[in-house]
Design an enzyme around this catalytic site. Structure first.
Site, PDB file in Angstrom:
ATOM      1  N   GLU A  29      -6.031 -11.042  -4.454  1.00  0.00           N
ATOM      2  CA  GLU A  29      -5.790 -12.128  -3.500  1.00  0.00           C
ATOM      3  C   GLU A  29      -6.862 -13.214  -3.552  1.00  0.00           C
ATOM      4  O   GLU A  29      -6.834 -14.150  -2.754  1.00  0.00           O
ATOM      5  CB  GLU A  29      -5.670 -11.549  -2.087  1.00  0.00           C
ATOM      6  CG  GLU A  29      -4.442 -10.654  -1.933  1.00  0.00           C
ATOM      7  CD  GLU A  29      -4.471  -9.827  -0.655  1.00  0.00           C
ATOM      8  OE1 GLU A  29      -5.179 -10.213   0.294  1.00  0.00           O
ATOM      9  OE2 GLU A  29      -3.793  -8.792  -0.609  1.00  0.00           O
TER      10      GLU A  29
ATOM     11  N   ASP B 202       0.823  -1.203   0.000  1.00  0.00           N
ATOM     12  CA  ASP B 202       0.000   0.000   0.000  1.00  0.00           C
ATOM     13  C   ASP B 202       0.859   1.256   0.000  1.00  0.00           C
ATOM     14  O   ASP B 202       0.564   2.243  -0.679  1.00  0.00           O
ATOM     15  CB  ASP B 202      -0.882   0.068   1.257  1.00  0.00           C
ATOM     16  CG  ASP B 202      -1.710  -1.168   1.497  1.00  0.00           C
ATOM     17  OD1 ASP B 202      -1.327  -2.245   1.034  1.00  0.00           O
ATOM     18  OD2 ASP B 202      -2.731  -1.052   2.195  1.00  0.00           O
TER      19      ASP B 202
END
Length: 788
Positions: free
Chosen positions: A488, A362
């Site tokens: 994911e 991030d």
């Protein structure tokens, strides 16, 4: 979830006009204050009631066991968890022996205001005690941007109807009781009482506590001092114990009289310095704060933020709610990184305990773009921290049988802390994300000293990882197998396009940097053969494509997987990972967050406009946005392929992630990446900004419900101002002297900007590239409304 309009729309303030105890934890995150070194949650001054108490120091953590049902070779053995450190927020008030507590008596009014220009959180309360004594309390708190170690509080109280005896108890408290954060009893035991007392010092107006963690062996100190103003007789005393200090101010006031207390607190920690050194560090910080006093600290805070907003503000005309939210997002982005100073930026910043305080990809991919073009020094510091962990990343690569550096998927100190390897260790793209952040920073700043001292080694070691992780097939194509991309829900796959394209850019960038700095490259062991191998691998990277469907495959074979049954997936089971087994998610076409769509943004040069439009439509129908990282990227690509109203909707989702608690987990801290992503959605999305091969380009277009957009970028010492309306865009330089000039692309055409005169250009018309895409049933973004 926080109701819409829980915070009235205001361009520069986040205001809570009534206290809702059911949303206390969420508001504690929204009202958290930080500077990158210290973070304090927006708990009530009196400490109770609370959702999640929290005071944090960047990178101050405790080790904990990682539970495995079945351990395996290379699994991380120890986790790292951010520690709730000594709390300096507590200021308990007794009114004629009755504790001020919003749950008792009558709460006539309660308002809190986060001032984004002043950098303060103000609270004004009128309360009537159970026995009928009415008081007004006003508090203001701040975490200083200019004095990194300092937190300051102003506490004012006055009786309203009759004389009152007031007792104010101001505390430093270590090891305060917290709600349980883990079902694993071993983890709970570690975090239940993480700080071990080393020293306590009490003085008449304050004192100091020194503590140490038991396993990670980190030392911290916290100190406080009080400046008291009272109209008449008052008494000040302090008592101390190993885990708490309490300074008590007692006075008696008549209506109209006011007790005013300024509390100054300082924090410091170290893994190496001695107890006296850490103790003296916070003492010095406290002395510095005392020198400036409350008024001086507030003035310096305002000056700092005036400078920040002058070159970082984004103005949005036509959507006041997004205007407020993007400034809120920029403010929290600043709070996460301004004074981190060679420490990481966690996914929650320093606003809550979510994700154990870990940093992920991030930081480099979502937060650093905003910082690079607005606060480049802060971006450089994060990359210097990554560089400081290179030895740990090399060790991890060796454990995995690889060359170069394998950076951790989640960490605080630099060791891998992910206990789930398909989403952790296999997420190798984080190395290329770091390399991309290096490339972006050097391109935007021209800071080649940084590239020599830090960037080159990061590029080289990540390129070595890709060269050893990937392989050439018998046709000469370069494959990277068994990895997990941004999505994911599709783990441990072959040739994830995002990973492959980012690795390609990483290897080219490393070879180019080695050519620019041949002497340093040789010291790192880079020779012509190795550089050539990077270029060869990068040039032959395999990019999966489904010719029958006319779209790129997110990874090899993705488009042949079984479709997910969205029509029979009820809305209450999202996020899917909490209600379906991973094996089911992994084998079907369901996308957690932008993956191939992310690749089209960061590596737009690898796709034609037509391919982008087809890919975007295909993956829109399969992306459920169970990650807060998705909406901002979908906003960017929706804008690029001409779906401007959809881009506006995704912009709103990214910007309002925490103000509306859209993912229902804001209680654990704000989503810093999504908040920074609102800047990306506006600047790269509606502004069409790209930085490719060292040249800025823009292709701005606005949706019908936004009338104007203005933003600034720092680019190689120049400040470029971009002002967009529905029909035209104005480019102007704000500094650099009369000879300053900047060459850029405007909708593909070369333009030269000088400081002599702004350049005004028309925006060429362009419709959407194809029909409006659809989203999975029930997962379309909420359409943005206008008005206040």
């Amino acid at each position: 979830m926080i109701r819409e309009r829980a915070y009235p729309v205001d361009p520069w303030h986040i205001r809570e006009t009534r206290l809702d105890l059911d949303l206390l934890a969420q508001s504690e995150s929204v009202f958290a204050l930080a500077n990158g070194h210290i973070g304090i949650r927006g708990n009530l001054d009196e400490g109770e009631p609370h959702g999640l108490p929290g005071t944090y120091l960047n990178s101050f953590y405790e080790l904990r066991p990682l539970p495995y049902a079945e351990a395996g070779y290379g699994f991380p053995e120890s986790g790292q968890t951010m520690v709730n450190v000594t709390n300096a927020k507590l200021m308990r008030l007794l009114v004629d022996d009755e504790p001020f507590d919003v749950r008792y008596g009558e709460l006539r009014s309660h308002e809190r205001t986060l001032d984004l220009r002043a950098g303060t959180l103000e609270r004004i309360v009128e309360w009537v005690s159970p026995s009928g004594q009415a008081i007004r309390v006003r508090t203001v708190r701040m975490v200083s941007f200019t004095q990194r170690a300092v937190v300051a509080f102003l506490y004012e109280v006055e009786p309203l109807t009759s004389s009152a005896r007031l007792i104010l108890q101001s505390e430093l408290v270590a090891n305060e009781q917290l709600p349980p954060t883990s079902k694993d009893p071993r983890v709970a035991a570690v975090l239940d009482h993480p700080l071990q007392a080393e020293e306590m010092l009490e003085q008449r107006t304050g004192g100091l506590l020194v503590h140490r963690t038991k396993a990670s062996d980190l030392r911290m100190a916290a100190a406080m001092e009080h400046l008291v103003e009272a109209p008449g007789k008052h008494a000040i005393t302090t008592e101390g114990h190993p885990d708490w200090l309490r300074t008590t101010v007692a006075t008696k006031l008549e209506p109209g009289q006011k007790l005013r207390v300024v509390k100054l607190a300082a924090y410091g920690w170290s893994s190496n310095r001695s107890l006296p050194a850490v103790r003296d560090q916070v003492g010095a910080a406290l002395a510095s704060a005392r020198l400036d006093g409350w008024e001086g600290l507030v003035e310096a805070q305002r000056d700092y933020l005036d400078a920040f907003w002058d070159h970082s503000d984004v103005k949005v005309e036509g959507d006041p709610e997004v205007q407020q939210a993007v400034r809120f997002g920029l403010y929290h982005t600043l709070q996460a990184g301004a004074r981190a100073e060679q420490r990481p930026i966690g996914s929650k910043g320093l606003t809550g305990p979510g994700y154990d305080g870990h940093t992920f990809w991030d930081a480099e991919t979502f937060v650093l773009p905003a910082l690079t073009y607005t606060q480049p020094a802060a971006a450089a510091d994060v990359l210097r921290w990554r560089h400081s962990t290179l030895d740990l990343a090399r060790e991890r690569a060796q454990t995995l049988g690889l060359q170069g550096a394998a950076f951790p998927w989640r960490t605080i100190r630099g060791q891998e802390c992910s206990a789930y390897w398909p989403a952790g260790t296999a997420g190798f793209h984080i190395g290329a994300d770091i390399a991309d952040a290096v490339r972006r920073y050097v391109s935007a700043t021209g800071d080649y000293d940084f590239e020599r001292d830090y960037g080159l080694e990061l590029l080289v070691e990540t390129a070595r990882l890709w060269r050893s992780l990937g392989h050439h097939d018998r046709h000469g194509r370069f494959h990277i197998d068994g990895v997990t991309g941004p999505d994911e829900y599709t783990a441990v796959v072959d040739d994830n396009i995002y990973t492959n394209l980012m690795a390609q850019q990483n290897m080219f960038a490393a070879a180019d940097a080695a050519k620019r700095h041949p002497d340093l490259a040789r010291k790192l062991g880079v020779d012509d053969e190795e550089s050539a191998s990077w270029r060869d691998a990068a040039a032959s990277v395999h990019i999966p494509y489904d010719r029958e469907l006319g779209v790129h495959q997110q990874s090899e074979g993705f488009t042949r997987l079984q479709e997910w049954d969205f029509q029979n997936t009820p809305p209450e089971v999202y996020p899917l990972l909490l209600n379906y087994p991973y094996f089911d998610l992994y084998r079907k076409q369901v996308v957690k967050q932008a993956d191939l769509v992310m690749a089209m943004y960061v590596r737009g040069d690898a796709f034609t406009p037509e391919e982008k439009a087809r890919n975007f439509a295909y993956y829109e129908a399969r992306t459920v946005r169970d990650s807060s990282l998705s909406a901002c990227i979908q906003a960017v690509m929706a804008a690029e392929v001409g779906h401007l109203e959809l881009a506006h909707d995704y912009l709103g989702e990214a910007a309002l992630m925490d103000l509306h608690d859209l993912h229902q987990n804001a209680r654990d801290g704000v989503h810093v990446a999504s908040l920074a992503g609102s800047w990306i959605a506006l600047v790269a999305g509606l502004g069409g900004m790209r930085d490719s091969n060292g040249q800025l380009s823009f292709a701005p277009r606005l949706p019908s419900r936004i009338n104007g957009l203005e933003f600034s970028l720092l680019w190689r010492g120049l400040r470029l101002r971009v002002e967009v309306t529905a029909d035209e865009v104005t480019y102007s330089l704000r500094n650099g002297g009369g000879s300053a000039r900047l060459d850029l692309l405007h909708h593909g055409k070369e333009v030269t900007i000088t400081q002599v005169k702004p350049v005004v250009l028309p925006i060429p018309p362009q419709g959407p590239m194809g029909p409006a895409p659809t989203q999975p049933a029930g997962r379309a973004p909420v359409r943005r409304a206008t008005g206040s």
